[in-house]
Design an enzyme around this catalytic site. Structure first.
Site, PDB file in Angstrom:
ATOM      1  N   ILE A   1      -4.063  -9.421 -12.175  1.00  0.00           N
ATOM      2  CA  ILE A   1      -4.621  -8.296 -12.919  1.00  0.00           C
ATOM      3  C   ILE A   1      -5.087  -8.735 -14.315  1.00  0.00           C
ATOM      4  CG2 ILE A   1      -3.895  -6.132 -14.046  1.00  0.00           C
ATOM      5  CD1 ILE A   1      -2.368  -5.642 -11.283  1.00  0.00           C
ATOM      6  N   GLU A   2      -4.336  -9.672 -14.913  1.00  0.00           N
ATOM      7  CA  GLU A   2      -4.735 -10.109 -16.260  1.00  0.00           C
ATOM      8  C   GLU A   2      -6.045 -10.888 -16.244  1.00  0.00           C
ATOM      9  OE1 GLU A   2      -2.045 -10.770 -14.519  1.00  0.00           O
ATOM     10  OE2 GLU A   2      -1.057 -12.634 -15.077  1.00  0.00           O
TER      11      GLU A   2
ATOM     12  N   CYS B   1       8.962  -5.196 -11.360  1.00  0.00           N
ATOM     13  CA  CYS B   1      10.092  -4.560 -12.031  1.00  0.00           C
ATOM     14  C   CYS B   1      11.144  -5.547 -12.497  1.00  0.00           C
ATOM     15  CB  CYS B   1      10.721  -3.544 -11.091  1.00  0.00           C
ATOM     16  SG  CYS B   1      11.152  -4.261  -9.498  1.00  0.00           S
TER      17      CYS B   1
ATOM     18  N   ASP C   1      -3.720  -7.177  -5.910  1.00  0.00           N
ATOM     19  CA  ASP C   1      -2.395  -7.812  -5.853  1.00  0.00           C
ATOM     20  C   ASP C   1      -2.583  -9.317  -5.665  1.00  0.00           C
ATOM     21  OD1 ASP C   1       0.651  -6.431  -5.087  1.00  0.00           O
ATOM     22  OD2 ASP C   1       0.403  -8.604  -4.929  1.00  0.00           O
TER      23      ASP C   1
ATOM     24  N   SER D   1       2.577   0.216  -9.623  1.00  0.00           N
ATOM     25  CA  SER D   1       3.997  -0.131  -9.760  1.00  0.00           C
ATOM     26  C   SER D   1       4.074  -1.568 -10.250  1.00  0.00           C
ATOM     27  CB  SER D   1       4.774  -0.006  -8.459  1.00  0.00           C
ATOM     28  OG  SER D   1       4.002   0.524  -7.417  1.00  0.00           O
TER      29      SER D   1
ATOM     30  N   GLY E   1       0.780  -1.239   0.000  1.00  0.00           N
ATOM     31  CA  GLY E   1       0.000   0.000   0.000  1.00  0.00           C
ATOM     32  C   GLY E   1       0.811   1.288   0.000  1.00  0.00           C
ATOM     33  N   GLY E   2       2.026   1.243  -0.538  1.00  0.00           N
ATOM     34  CA  GLY E   2       2.842   2.459  -0.628  1.00  0.00           C
ATOM     35  C   GLY E   2       2.099   3.589  -1.337  1.00  0.00           C
TER      36      GLY E   2
END
Ligand SMILES: C[S@@+](CC[C@H](N)C(=O)[O-])C[C@H]1O[C@@H](n2cnc3c(N)ncnc32)[C@H](O)[C@@H]1O
EC number: 2.1.1.204
Length: 377
Positions: A59-60, A81, A36, A78, A16-17
């Site tokens: 998410i997909e 990465c 998430d 985000s 939750g940043g």
């Protein structure tokens, strides 16, 4: 009132940043859904935001229809990465972990109502990826103007290096695109400013006139395996008075049992020359990723301890190194350096190792809060 609050969708929500950054920004906003797949991160998110709808899904796997039912004013995200990190394999869009991001790009033009604002955070390296290229194309196609920047928390006075890529986009009524070829290492100008007015400044005015600290000044002994250049960089970081000292981010002595964070003898012997050691008076720390590689030193006679270390027997070496009382930053201290508020906490069952890991995946709240204010203003 509730209906004037921005409706925000938090993708790849982790711990939750982004949610904390929204709160810190002071923008009236409500996270209408967070998504998430990581169950550990989700437990932590729920613990801190029990009233927010959190989807434990990929998410997909979320359909256009489901997104259309939310409608949102802002998307913050985000994406993972690993496909873009410089040390990684750089699988980029061929990497299966990019699938969900491509799904978002596929849905964006098809949404019945496009969000007015988008903020994306990623690692350095994303700016040269094809994922970034696709993102930019999609944004232009959908009528967004956008700005890209590379920012480290040191530019908001926090002694932690974490250079990250940020893109902020705004749905424009006029059809002008704001693509700039060079990505500045500075906060973008408030809405309306031309991207060409960016001056490329990476840090606030130099503090060269400030009085250097006696205790971080020493540096005659290159006691570590570091180049002269690295040592000089560290010294100049420690002299930048626009950045606060590490000690402002430490847990009050006595609050926690710091013995828990002391380096075990094996680690001391094996890695003593490779550790990145900082002291409470320093104004720098290295980026936290998976573990907390940054260490903290609690005594000051570092040079004398390290002098002649290589000629000693293992036993003597260990005795010397133990004198340093080297310890890791605690997860709370890492959270402090990442701008998390005091109200943030971990549920009891989350191990220290898991705490470091999820924090390492997160972002600097203060940096994102500032970007959000600039975006919405
Ligand atoms: C870089 S972290 C984001 C961290 C977050 N901003 C925070 O403050 O903790 C990426 C997150 O994306 C999640 N993730 C990766 N792939 C996903 C997918 N396909 N669907 C949903 N979540 C995904 C991971 O579990 C991870 O928590």
């Amino acid at each position: 009132t509730t209906n004037t609050r921005l409706r925000v969708l938090e993708l790849y929500s982790g711990i939750g940043g982004m949610h904390y950054a929204l709160q810190e920004s002071g923008i009236p906003a409500q996270v209408v859904a967070a998504i998430d797949v990581n169950t550990t991160a989700n437990q932590i998110y729920r613990h801190n935001f029990p009233d927010t709808t959190l989807w434990n899904k990929t998410i997909e796997g979320i359909t256009l229809d489901e997104f259309d039912k939310l409608p949102v004013d802002m998307i913050v995200m985000s994406p993972p990465c690993q496909p873009f990190t410089r040390v990684g394999l750089q699988g980029d869009i061929a990497d299966s972990r990019t699938k969900s991001f491509l799904h978002i790009l596929h849905l964006l033009p098809r949404l019945c109502r496009r969000p007015r604002f988008i903020l994306l955070e990623n690692v350095k390296g994303f700016e040269v990826s094809s994922a970034r290229q696709r993102l930019v194309e999609t944004l232009v196609e959908c009528g967004y103007t956008f700005q890209e920047t590379m920012i480290s928390p040191t530019s908001v006075g926090i002694p932690n290096s974490r250079l990250r890529y940020f893109l902020t986009a705004k749905l424009s009524t006029a059809n002008e695109s704001s693509q700039s070829s060079k990505i500045p290492e500075a906060f973008p100008h408030p809405a309306g400013a031309s991207p060409h007015q960016h001056s490329v400044v990476s840090s606030p005015p130099s503090a060269a006139t400030g009085r250097p600290d006696e205790d971080t000044q020493g540096g005659h002994v290159l006691y570590k395996q570091e180049t002269e250049r690295e040592a000089q960089r560290k010294t100049s970081q420690n002299q930048d008075l626009s950045v606060r000292r590490i000690r402002d981010f430490l847990e009050p002595p006595g609050d926690v049992n710091m013995e828990h964070y002391l380096l075990p003898p094996g680690t001391l012997l094996r890695y003593s020359l490779l550790l990145d050691i900082v002291q409470p008076t320093c104004r720098r720390s290295v980026c936290f990723t998976k573990g907390a590689e940054a260490l903290l030193l609690c005594v000051l006679q570092m040079e004398s301890v390290f002098a002649g270390l290589d000629q000693m027997s293992e036993d003597d070496k260990l005795q010397q190194l133990l004198k340093l009382k080297l310890r890791y930053f605690s997860p709370r201290e890492v959270a402090n350096l990442m701008g998390f508020p005091q109200s943030f906490s971990f549920p009891q069952q989350i191990s220290t190792k898991q705490q470091y890991r999820v924090l390492g995946n997160s972002l600097n709240v203060v940096v994102v809060a500032r970007l959000l204010r600039l975006l919405v203003s």
